[in-house]
Design a protein around this motif. Sequence first.
Motif, PDB file in Angstrom:
ATOM      1  N   PHE A 219       0.846  -1.205   0.000  1.00  0.00           N
ATOM      2  CA  PHE A 219       0.000   0.000   0.000  1.00  0.00           C
ATOM      3  C   PHE A 219       0.882   1.256   0.000  1.00  0.00           C
ATOM      4  N   PHE A 220       2.080   1.152   0.589  1.00  0.00           N
ATOM      5  CA  PHE A 220       2.964   2.323   0.663  1.00  0.00           C
ATOM      6  C   PHE A 220       3.373   2.823  -0.728  1.00  0.00           C
ATOM      7  N   ASP A 221       3.284   1.939  -1.732  1.00  0.00           N
ATOM      8  CA  ASP A 221       3.624   2.325  -3.104  1.00  0.00           C
ATOM      9  C   ASP A 221       2.562   3.221  -3.735  1.00  0.00           C
ATOM     10  N   VAL A 222       1.335   3.141  -3.223  1.00  0.00           N
ATOM     11  CA  VAL A 222       0.241   3.894  -3.853  1.00  0.00           C
ATOM     12  C   VAL A 222      -0.363   4.913  -2.870  1.00  0.00           C
ATOM     13  N   GLN A 223       0.400   5.276  -1.855  1.00  0.00           N
ATOM     14  CA  GLN A 223      -0.035   6.270  -0.869  1.00  0.00           C
ATOM     15  C   GLN A 223       1.111   7.250  -0.642  1.00  0.00           C
ATOM     16  N   SER A 224       0.766   8.520  -0.400  1.00  0.00           N
ATOM     17  CA  SER A 224       1.841   9.510  -0.220  1.00  0.00           C
ATOM     18  C   SER A 224       2.183   9.746   1.255  1.00  0.00           C
ATOM     19  N   HIS A 225       1.219   9.502   2.160  1.00  0.00           N
ATOM     20  CA  HIS A 225       1.447   9.820   3.567  1.00  0.00           C
ATOM     21  C   HIS A 225       1.053   8.672   4.493  1.00  0.00           C
ATOM     22  N   LEU A 226       1.895   8.488   5.494  1.00  0.00           N
ATOM     23  CA  LEU A 226       1.635   7.459   6.513  1.00  0.00           C
ATOM     24  C   LEU A 226       1.685   8.125   7.884  1.00  0.00           C
ATOM     25  N   THR A 227       0.639   7.932   8.670  1.00  0.00           N
ATOM     26  CA  THR A 227       0.625   8.473  10.028  1.00  0.00           C
ATOM     27  C   THR A 227       0.715   7.318  11.016  1.00  0.00           C
ATOM     28  N   ILE A 228       1.770   7.342  11.833  1.00  0.00           N
ATOM     29  CA  ILE A 228       1.910   6.316  12.872  1.00  0.00           C
ATOM     30  C   ILE A 228       1.079   6.789  14.060  1.00  0.00           C
ATOM     31  N   SER A 229      -0.127   6.265  14.106  1.00  0.00           N
ATOM     32  CA  SER A 229      -1.104   6.707  15.109  1.00  0.00           C
ATOM     33  C   SER A 229      -1.323   5.640  16.184  1.00  0.00           C
ATOM     34  N   ASN A 230      -1.055   4.393  15.858  1.00  0.00           N
ATOM     35  CA  ASN A 230      -1.334   3.266  16.777  1.00  0.00           C
ATOM     36  C   ASN A 230      -2.741   3.370  17.369  1.00  0.00           C
ATOM     37  N   HIS A 231      -3.697   3.778  16.555  1.00  0.00           N
ATOM     38  CA  HIS A 231      -5.016   4.126  17.110  1.00  0.00           C
ATOM     39  C   HIS A 231      -5.953   2.937  17.302  1.00  0.00           C
ATOM     40  N   GLY A 232      -5.620   1.835  16.687  1.00  0.00           N
ATOM     41  CA  GLY A 232      -6.560   0.707  16.795  1.00  0.00           C
ATOM     42  C   GLY A 232      -5.815  -0.610  16.766  1.00  0.00           C
ATOM     43  N   PHE A 233      -6.555  -1.667  17.074  1.00  0.00           N
ATOM     44  CA  PHE A 233      -5.968  -3.013  17.162  1.00  0.00           C
ATOM     45  C   PHE A 233      -6.415  -3.845  15.969  1.00  0.00           C
ATOM     46  N   LEU A 234      -5.478  -4.623  15.426  1.00  0.00           N
ATOM     47  CA  LEU A 234      -5.862  -5.653  14.457  1.00  0.00           C
ATOM     48  C   LEU A 234      -5.331  -6.995  14.947  1.00  0.00           C
ATOM     49  N   GLY A 235      -6.263  -7.910  15.123  1.00  0.00           N
ATOM     50  CA  GLY A 235      -5.879  -9.263  15.535  1.00  0.00           C
ATOM     51  C   GLY A 235      -6.903 -10.250  14.991  1.00  0.00           C
ATOM     52  N   TYR A 236      -6.696 -11.506  15.311  1.00  0.00           N
ATOM     53  CA  TYR A 236      -7.454 -12.569  14.639  1.00  0.00           C
ATOM     54  C   TYR A 236      -8.027 -13.594  15.609  1.00  0.00           C
ATOM     55  N   ALA A 237      -9.179 -14.127  15.248  1.00  0.00           N
ATOM     56  CA  ALA A 237      -9.708 -15.283  15.963  1.00  0.00           C
ATOM     57  C   ALA A 237      -9.447 -16.507  15.089  1.00  0.00           C
ATOM     58  N   VAL A 238      -8.783 -17.496  15.644  1.00  0.00           N
ATOM     59  CA  VAL A 238      -8.519 -18.729  14.895  1.00  0.00           C
ATOM     60  C   VAL A 238      -9.687 -19.677  15.174  1.00  0.00           C
ATOM     61  N   ILE A 239     -10.387 -20.048  14.109  1.00  0.00           N
ATOM     62  CA  ILE A 239     -11.681 -20.727  14.265  1.00  0.00           C
ATOM     63  C   ILE A 239     -11.767 -21.982  13.406  1.00  0.00           C
ATOM     64  N   MET A 240     -12.402 -23.001  13.965  1.00  0.00           N
ATOM     65  CA  MET A 240     -12.707 -24.191  13.161  1.00  0.00           C
ATOM     66  C   MET A 240     -14.217 -24.358  13.051  1.00  0.00           C
ATOM     67  N   ASN A 241     -14.627 -25.025  12.012  1.00  0.00           N
ATOM     68  CA  ASN A 241     -16.020 -25.440  11.917  1.00  0.00           C
ATOM     69  C   ASN A 241     -16.282 -26.400  13.087  1.00  0.00           C
ATOM     70  N   ASP A 242     -17.343 -26.110  13.822  1.00  0.00           N
ATOM     71  CA  ASP A 242     -17.621 -26.813  15.068  1.00  0.00           C
ATOM     72  C   ASP A 242     -17.812 -28.322  14.870  1.00  0.00           C
ATOM     73  N   GLU A 243     -18.549 -28.664  13.812  1.00  0.00           N
ATOM     74  CA  GLU A 243     -18.842 -30.079  13.582  1.00  0.00           C
ATOM     75  C   GLU A 243     -17.564 -30.836  13.201  1.00  0.00           C
ATOM     76  N   PHE A 244     -16.729 -30.169  12.411  1.00  0.00           N
ATOM     77  CA  PHE A 244     -15.456 -30.777  12.018  1.00  0.00           C
ATOM     78  C   PHE A 244     -14.583 -31.021  13.246  1.00  0.00           C
ATOM     79  N   TRP A 245     -14.546 -30.014  14.115  1.00  0.00           N
ATOM     80  CA  TRP A 245     -13.764 -30.137  15.363  1.00  0.00           C
ATOM     81  C   TRP A 245     -14.282 -31.312  16.202  1.00  0.00           C
ATOM     82  N   SER A 246     -15.601 -31.398  16.344  1.00  0.00           N
ATOM     83  CA  SER A 246     -16.189 -32.452  17.178  1.00  0.00           C
ATOM     84  C   SER A 246     -15.934 -33.839  16.602  1.00  0.00           C
ATOM     85  N   ASN A 247     -15.753 -33.919  15.289  1.00  0.00           N
ATOM     86  CA  ASN A 247     -15.499 -35.218  14.672  1.00  0.00           C
ATOM     87  C   ASN A 247     -14.050 -35.668  14.787  1.00  0.00           C
ATOM     88  N   LEU A 248     -13.170 -34.788  15.241  1.00  0.00           N
ATOM     89  CA  LEU A 248     -11.777 -35.191  15.439  1.00  0.00           C
ATOM     90  C   LEU A 248     -11.675 -36.023  16.710  1.00  0.00           C
TER      91      LEU A 248
END
Length: 329
Positions: A219-248
């Motif tokens: 994205f830095f190639d197609v943007q002129s300005h970057l503001t280091i604001s640390n204003h929000g969080f990005l993270g992930y939930a690692v999820i499985m299909n419930d039925e698939f999990w139960s069948n293991l």
Amino acid sequence: WIGFHTKMAEGTLPFDDDQKGIQDQVVIKFSHVVAENTPKGLAAQRFANRVNEKSNGQIKIEVIPNGGLYSDQEELEALQRGDVHMIAPATTKLSSFSPKWQVLDLPYAMPTSESIIEALNGDIGSTLLQSLEEKDMKGLTLWINGFKQITTNDGSVVHPDDLKGQNLRIMPSSVLENQFDQVGAKAVGLDFNDTYRLLESGELNGEENTISNIYSKKFFDVQSHLTISNHGFLGYAVIMNDEFWSNLTKKQQRIITEALDEASRWNQTQSFAMNDEQLALIERNSSIDIHYLTKEEKREWANRWEPVYRAFKNEIGDDLLSKMIQLRD
Ligand code: LMR
């Protein structure tokens, strides 16, 4: 099911027996939308390698990065249908299933890496993961990418009013829409993998994302300005299909849980450092103008965004919100 394994009776341990062949291999398709060289991409690959080692090749995690199987808008439904077994969407994208997840999107809610780790490993994280069970999804763990920053093509963004009138790409989310509403910007929820094209063509002025995504998707190639604001969080939930999990089998579940614990520990210690390293690479190798918000400037943004907390108080619920505010303050 894609690649569904040979049915095994619950409780049997098929890969204890060296005579069992490849026909008993469990194949788990793990789809995600980011590049491989990111906190999520690398954690997913580490997890896959550990599962392979621990199961002597009897459980194979096939990681499909870059939205190669499903886009971010498709992957949740694909998981619920059972067309893919495992995904790791941004927590933001779960807010349409359960509005409680919005607590992690509140601007400046988790101002330090320590507060993020505390929220995810503590009550807030476990409450959120459990909420997925009502939706037939097995929430396994939470991963971190890092802090979101702002990029634009329309001058330096230092004060909240600098975003007035800009068209920004966000993840689909009412909190994020409201956040940019407060500063007079127009934010639209769009697919992650459409962002580069829309920035390049000028249909969008800017976006918010972590350095890891800004770097790996260029994205830095197609943007002129970057503001280091640390204003929000990005993270992930690692999820499985419930039925698939139960069948293991119990043993398969244990291998997966242990390998995920290792990958999560790696992710929690490495994700912030990766973002820092990639910021240094952007600084060194691109001409994008970078502004680091000062403490006073951050306070200005945080004050401007205080109404977002009030707007989502009821949807998030008092209990979670007050836990988060305690962490923040
Ligand atoms: C985004 O859509 O910006 C992010 O959710 C992408 C990701 O998975 O990190």
